[in-house]
Design a protein around this motif. Structure first.
Motif, PDB file in Angstrom:
ATOM      1  N   PHE A  78       0.898  -1.152  -0.063  1.00 10.10           N
ATOM      2  CA  PHE A  78      -0.124  -0.210  -0.259  1.00 10.10           C
ATOM      3  C   PHE A  78       0.794   1.364   0.073  1.00 10.10           C
ATOM      4  O   PHE A  78       2.011   1.276   0.600  1.00 10.10           O
ATOM      5  CB  PHE A  78      -0.845   0.013   1.184  1.00 10.10           C
ATOM      6  CG  PHE A  78      -1.894  -0.988   1.190  1.00 10.10           C
ATOM      7  CD1 PHE A  78      -3.180  -1.026   0.753  1.00 10.10           C
ATOM      8  CD2 PHE A  78      -1.524  -2.310   1.807  1.00 10.10           C
ATOM      9  CE1 PHE A  78      -4.204  -1.852   0.796  1.00 10.10           C
ATOM     10  CE2 PHE A  78      -2.385  -3.173   1.827  1.00 10.10           C
ATOM     11  CZ  PHE A  78      -3.846  -3.272   1.227  1.00 10.10           C
ATOM     12  N   ASN A  80       0.436   3.721   1.658  1.00 12.36           N
ATOM     13  CA  ASN A  80       0.770   4.525   2.852  1.00 12.36           C
ATOM     14  C   ASN A  80       1.241   3.426   3.920  1.00 12.36           C
ATOM     15  O   ASN A  80       0.752   3.405   5.039  1.00 12.36           O
ATOM     16  CB  ASN A  80      -0.325   5.023   3.540  1.00 12.36           C
ATOM     17  CG  ASN A  80      -1.606   4.260   3.248  1.00 12.36           C
ATOM     18  OD1 ASN A  80      -1.630   3.139   2.871  1.00 12.36           O
ATOM     19  ND2 ASN A  80      -2.766   4.977   3.310  1.00 12.36           N
ATOM     20  N   SER A  82       0.311   0.904   5.525  1.00 15.74           N
ATOM     21  CA  SER A  82      -0.855   0.083   6.103  1.00 15.74           C
ATOM     22  C   SER A  82      -0.542  -0.987   7.056  1.00 15.74           C
ATOM     23  O   SER A  82      -1.038  -2.082   6.980  1.00 15.74           O
ATOM     24  CB  SER A  82      -1.818  -0.532   5.001  1.00 15.74           C
ATOM     25  OG  SER A  82      -2.522   0.618   4.436  1.00 15.74           O
ATOM     26  N   LEU A  83       0.448  -0.642   7.938  1.00 14.61           N
ATOM     27  CA  LEU A  83       0.978  -1.660   8.902  1.00 14.61           C
ATOM     28  C   LEU A  83      -0.203  -1.771  10.147  1.00 14.61           C
ATOM     29  O   LEU A  83      -0.936  -0.383  10.321  1.00 14.61           O
ATOM     30  CB  LEU A  83       2.082  -1.438   9.334  1.00 14.61           C
ATOM     31  CG  LEU A  83       3.114  -1.592   8.384  1.00 14.61           C
ATOM     32  CD1 LEU A  83       4.588  -1.273   9.105  1.00 14.61           C
ATOM     33  CD2 LEU A  83       3.217  -2.972   7.644  1.00 14.61           C
ATOM     34  N   LEU A  84      -0.443  -2.593  10.886  1.00 15.32           N
ATOM     35  CA  LEU A  84      -1.549  -2.478  11.816  1.00 15.32           C
ATOM     36  C   LEU A  84      -0.846  -2.192  13.083  1.00 15.32           C
ATOM     37  O   LEU A  84       0.227  -2.651  13.528  1.00 15.32           O
ATOM     38  CB  LEU A  84      -2.333  -3.766  12.159  1.00 15.32           C
ATOM     39  CG  LEU A  84      -2.980  -4.328  10.741  1.00 15.32           C
ATOM     40  CD1 LEU A  84      -3.742  -5.552  11.023  1.00 15.32           C
ATOM     41  CD2 LEU A  84      -4.011  -3.358  10.474  1.00 15.32           C
ATOM     42  N   PRO A  85      -1.048  -0.797  13.724  1.00 13.06           N
ATOM     43  CA  PRO A  85      -0.435  -0.280  14.714  1.00 13.06           C
ATOM     44  C   PRO A  85      -0.313  -0.861  16.011  1.00 13.06           C
ATOM     45  O   PRO A  85       0.764  -0.756  16.648  1.00 13.06           O
ATOM     46  CB  PRO A  85      -0.986   1.101  14.912  1.00 13.06           C
ATOM     47  CG  PRO A  85      -2.411   0.974  14.425  1.00 13.06           C
ATOM     48  CD  PRO A  85      -2.382  -0.181  13.296  1.00 13.06           C
ATOM     49  N   TRP A  86      -1.152  -1.945  16.334  1.00 12.25           N
ATOM     50  CA  TRP A  86      -1.077  -2.554  17.576  1.00 12.25           C
ATOM     51  C   TRP A  86      -0.359  -3.875  17.537  1.00 12.25           C
ATOM     52  O   TRP A  86      -0.206  -4.693  18.364  1.00 12.25           O
ATOM     53  CB  TRP A  86      -2.589  -2.744  17.841  1.00 12.25           C
ATOM     54  CG  TRP A  86      -3.200  -3.683  17.086  1.00 12.25           C
ATOM     55  CD1 TRP A  86      -3.508  -4.891  16.752  1.00 12.25           C
ATOM     56  CD2 TRP A  86      -4.315  -2.918  15.963  1.00 12.25           C
ATOM     57  NE1 TRP A  86      -4.337  -5.161  15.875  1.00 12.25           N
ATOM     58  CE2 TRP A  86      -4.773  -4.153  15.262  1.00 12.25           C
ATOM     59  CE3 TRP A  86      -4.625  -1.780  15.561  1.00 12.25           C
ATOM     60  CZ2 TRP A  86      -5.577  -3.807  14.160  1.00 12.25           C
ATOM     61  CZ3 TRP A  86      -5.425  -1.349  14.543  1.00 12.25           C
ATOM     62  CH2 TRP A  86      -5.768  -2.318  13.909  1.00 12.25           C
ATOM     63  N   LEU A  95       0.433 -12.065  10.690  1.00  8.39           N
ATOM     64  CA  LEU A  95      -0.934 -12.323  10.289  1.00  8.39           C
ATOM     65  C   LEU A  95      -1.271 -12.622   8.980  1.00  8.39           C
ATOM     66  O   LEU A  95      -2.283 -13.570   8.768  1.00  8.39           O
ATOM     67  CB  LEU A  95      -1.614 -10.682  10.723  1.00  8.39           C
ATOM     68  CG  LEU A  95      -3.115 -10.493  10.147  1.00  8.39           C
ATOM     69  CD1 LEU A  95      -3.756 -11.097  11.001  1.00  8.39           C
ATOM     70  CD2 LEU A  95      -3.392  -9.104  10.185  1.00  8.39           C
ATOM     71  N   ALA A  96      -0.574 -12.196   8.054  1.00  5.36           N
ATOM     72  CA  ALA A  96      -0.423 -12.484   6.630  1.00  5.36           C
ATOM     73  C   ALA A  96      -0.236 -14.289   6.540  1.00  5.36           C
ATOM     74  O   ALA A  96      -0.753 -14.649   5.879  1.00  5.36           O
ATOM     75  CB  ALA A  96       0.356 -11.600   5.945  1.00  5.36           C
ATOM     76  N   LYS A 131       4.913   2.275  15.204  1.00  4.90           N
ATOM     77  CA  LYS A 131       5.302   3.760  15.319  1.00  4.90           C
ATOM     78  C   LYS A 131       6.754   3.811  16.125  1.00  4.90           C
ATOM     79  O   LYS A 131       7.241   4.979  16.350  1.00  4.90           O
ATOM     80  CB  LYS A 131       4.283   4.171  16.585  1.00  4.90           C
ATOM     81  CG  LYS A 131       4.506   3.576  17.896  1.00  4.90           C
ATOM     82  CD  LYS A 131       3.541   4.282  18.961  1.00  4.90           C
ATOM     83  CE  LYS A 131       4.314   3.468  20.297  1.00  4.90           C
ATOM     84  NZ  LYS A 131       3.068   3.887  21.454  1.00  4.90           N
ATOM     85  N   ARG A 145       5.962  -8.141   4.348  1.00  6.40           N
ATOM     86  CA  ARG A 145       4.883  -8.824   4.660  1.00  6.40           C
ATOM     87  C   ARG A 145       4.129  -9.191   3.342  1.00  6.40           C
ATOM     88  O   ARG A 145       3.646 -10.238   3.248  1.00  6.40           O
ATOM     89  CB  ARG A 145       3.694  -7.655   5.180  1.00  6.40           C
ATOM     90  CG  ARG A 145       2.338  -8.340   5.659  1.00  6.40           C
ATOM     91  CD  ARG A 145       1.303  -7.248   6.161  1.00  6.40           C
ATOM     92  NE  ARG A 145       1.024  -5.926   5.587  1.00  6.40           N
ATOM     93  CZ  ARG A 145       0.533  -5.083   5.861  1.00  6.40           C
ATOM     94  NH1 ARG A 145      -0.096  -4.971   6.872  1.00  6.40           N
ATOM     95  NH2 ARG A 145       0.320  -3.830   5.176  1.00  6.40           N
TER      96      ARG A 145
END
Ligand SMILES: Nc1ncnc2c1ncn2[C@@H]1O[C@H](COP(=O)(O)OP(=O)(O)OP(=O)(O)O)[C@@H](O)[C@H]1O
Ligand SMILES: [Mg+2]
Lengths: 296, 262
Positions: A78, A80, A82-86, A95-96, A131, A145
């Motif tokens: 993506f 931007n 689009s990593l999941l911040p948590w 996850l992938a 972050k 990923r």
């Protein structure tokens, strides 16, 4: 039938035609770069290929099968990140991987994740949250990923667009190396002609909207691996760069209403001689004016 | 360092002193029935010094009363979260659901606990159970549910499309999208709702206990009012305030943890 095909694909958003009559065919193992101005529908095009949005007209097909929705055979990086911040770096990739290789044992999956984390040189940071990473590192996680799910085709949406020039150069080399080893089919969206020339086998310019479409493809026959410094003096590189740049500029010159600029009106208030002499900081309201400039 | 101490110690103490002064002056002048701070302290001492003793059903240490109230609040609050969170998710996910139920939620939301309680009692009178307790639980749950419902819905709607696209590209199942993406992305909003709900649940308990006469801080307050022991009303008010404050602080800590992650 080519590996990836787009036949007369058009897409509008709310009556506004963004892409029209896109025809594209890409062979297996090819690295194609699509270059275009900002806001002309590059992300829209890659989302159509990814299946995240559906074309109004025409169809997209991969390996002869019509694309009806998104799926892990088309790995999208993506614009931007689009990593999941948590989730940590490791967990984001997990996850992938867990989703795409459910039959593997836990150890197999961990080893697989580690391999791709190492490939993008982030082994030291694999337990950090997004972050806690720099922009370039996040982008590498996002690439890892996507590579880790072993997609049939890799879709890169301005993957390096948000990075500074130095980091950008390093990551271009990394992408080139990864491509050399993995030999995936790649569609790279970019706004940098040099980036496209360094990485791609073929460059396709995207014209200017409304209703942007793809221009003539330009094959890049420079020998690989391409050396970022040396290539600047290569006459073929210079010729291609001029060719692509001129094409893009020509699109721009052809459009009727071309750009909207922010102009600053001259200050016409009588000057108060009593006022202390300071550099006038912010502008008065109304001093700024948006103007549309017609250039044809 | 010095100004730090002034900020969190000296200034609040000045505030307390101002209130005590107003209170003393009032009780000495225009509000003759208002016990002075000193008298309040004298009368409250047995309840504070032995906070957990039990001398009789309605004569117990103040913390023991508070404990009863907290247990009831915890139960009602748990019901509110268990019901409210899924409703919030449905509201956030489905526009049809929103159009169907949002008007009714907006109408029920401002209804006062005092209005719900009689209905709660009526509902459970016929069941042969302890109508007071169940009615109180019903009232706490229905009054404190709304912030959770609404904040969860806002949070679900605010989940960035990018995160959902990640799930779509991976073809995550509905369940996995919910547990791996939607819920974690919504947690900060949910916890804002949970904190506000807890505040309301604590407000409601007092009203519920006053009307049902259950043992607890609220029940104690009402009983002492009827017994004309006004010092204990003040003691109860202060206790309720302090406990509410502590609960809010605790929830803020939890909330901040989730906000820090995303
Ligand atoms: N979901 C959408 N709804 C409405 N309009 C959209 C939507 N997505 C894109 N557009 C419009 O389509 C046009 C092309 O957008 P797109 O994001 O594809 O551009 P882009 O070439 O990727 O730009 P950039 O280089 O800035 O990323 C823009 O005018 C945008 O406003
Ligand atoms: Mg874009």
């Amino acid at each position: 039938m080519a590996f990836l095909e787009l036949n007369n694909v058009s897409k509008s958003f709310g009556g506004q035609r963004v892409l029209s009559d896109i025809n594209l065919s890409i062979e297996e193992g090819e690295f194609v770069a699509i270059v275009g101005y900002s806001g002309q529908g590059k992300t829209t095009l890659i989302n159509l290929i990814a299946g995240l949005i559906k074309p109004d007209k025409g169809e997209v097909s991969l390996e002869g099968k019509v694309v009806t929705g998104p799926g892990p055979d088309r790995g999208l990086v993506f614009q931007n990140y689009s990593l999941l911040p948590w989730l940590t770096v490791q967990e984001n990739i997990a996850l992938a991987v867990d989703q795409v290789f459910p039959g593997w044992t836990a150890e197999q999956r961990l080893a697989h994740i580690d391999k791709y984390v190492a490939m993008v040189k982030l082994s030291h940071a694999k337990d950090r949250l997004p972050k806690q990473l720099s922009g370039g590192m996040r982008q590498r996680v996002s690439v890892a990923r996507t590579l880790a799910i072993n997609p049939r085709i890799l879709l890169l949406d301005e993957p390096l667009g948000a990075l500074d020039a130095l980091t950008r150069g390093t990551l271009q080399d990394e992408i080139a190396n990864i491509w050399q080893t993995e030999r995936k089919t790649v569609v790279l969206i970019t706004n940098s002609v040099d980036e496209a020339l360094l990485l791609a086998d073929r460059i396709i310019p995207l014209t200017i909207g409304p209703g942007a479409t793809l221009g003539e493809s330009i094959p890049v026959t420079l020998a690989r691996p391409r050396d970022r410094k040396g290539v600047n003096h290569d006459p073929e590189f210079k010729r291609l760069r001029a060719l692509v740049t001129n094409q893009l500029l020509a699109f721009n010159a052809n459009r009727k209403v071309s750009l909207s600029r922010k102009l600053i009106r001259p200050d016409l208030l009588p000057e108060d001689l009593e006022a202390p002499r300071v550099n006038r900081p912010p502008r008065r309201p109304g001093e700024e004016k948006n103007e549309v400039v017609v250039t044809s | 360092m010095k100004s730090f101490k002034i900020d969190w110690l000296i200034l609040p103490l000045i505030g307390v002193a101002c209130v005590l002064l107003t209170w003393t002056v009032s009780s000495a002048t225009w509000a003759k029935d208002l016990p002075s701070p000193l008298k309040t302290w004298e009368a409250s001492k047995p309840y504070i010094m032995e906070p957990f003793t039990k001398r009789g059903e309605m004569d117990q240490g103040i913390l023991r009363f508070s404990w009863y109230s907290l247990v009831l609040v915890a139960q009602g609050y748990a019901i509110a979260l268990i019901i409210g969170t899924p409703i919030g998710f449905f509201l956030g996910l489905s526009t049809t659901f929103t159009k169907t139920f949002d008007p009714i939620i907006q109408v029920l939301r401002p209804v006062s606990p005092l209005a719900w309680l009689p209905l709660g009692l009526v509902l459970f009178l016929g069941t042969g159970k302890d109508a007071g307790t169940y009615g109180a639980l019903f009232t706490i749950a229905i009054c404190s549910m709304w912030p959770t419902v609404l904040n969860t819905a806002v949070g679900v709607r605010a989940v960035p499309q990018d995160y959902l696209n990640v799930g779509k590209v991976l073809k995550l199942s509905r369940w996995k999208t919910l547990t791996k993406i939607l819920i974690p992305a919504t947690l900060p909003y949910m916890f804002t709702g949970f904190r506000l709900s807890l505040g309301i649940a604590w407000l409601v308990i007092v009203a519920a206990e006053m009307l049902t006469g259950r043992p607890g801080v609220g029940g104690f307050l009402w009983q002492e009012y009827n017994a004309l022991i006004y010092e204990h009303i003040i003691l109860s008010i202060i206790t309720i305030g302090v406990i509410g404050f502590i609960l809010d602080r605790l929830m803020s800590l939890v909330e901040a943890r989730f906000k820090a992650i995303s």
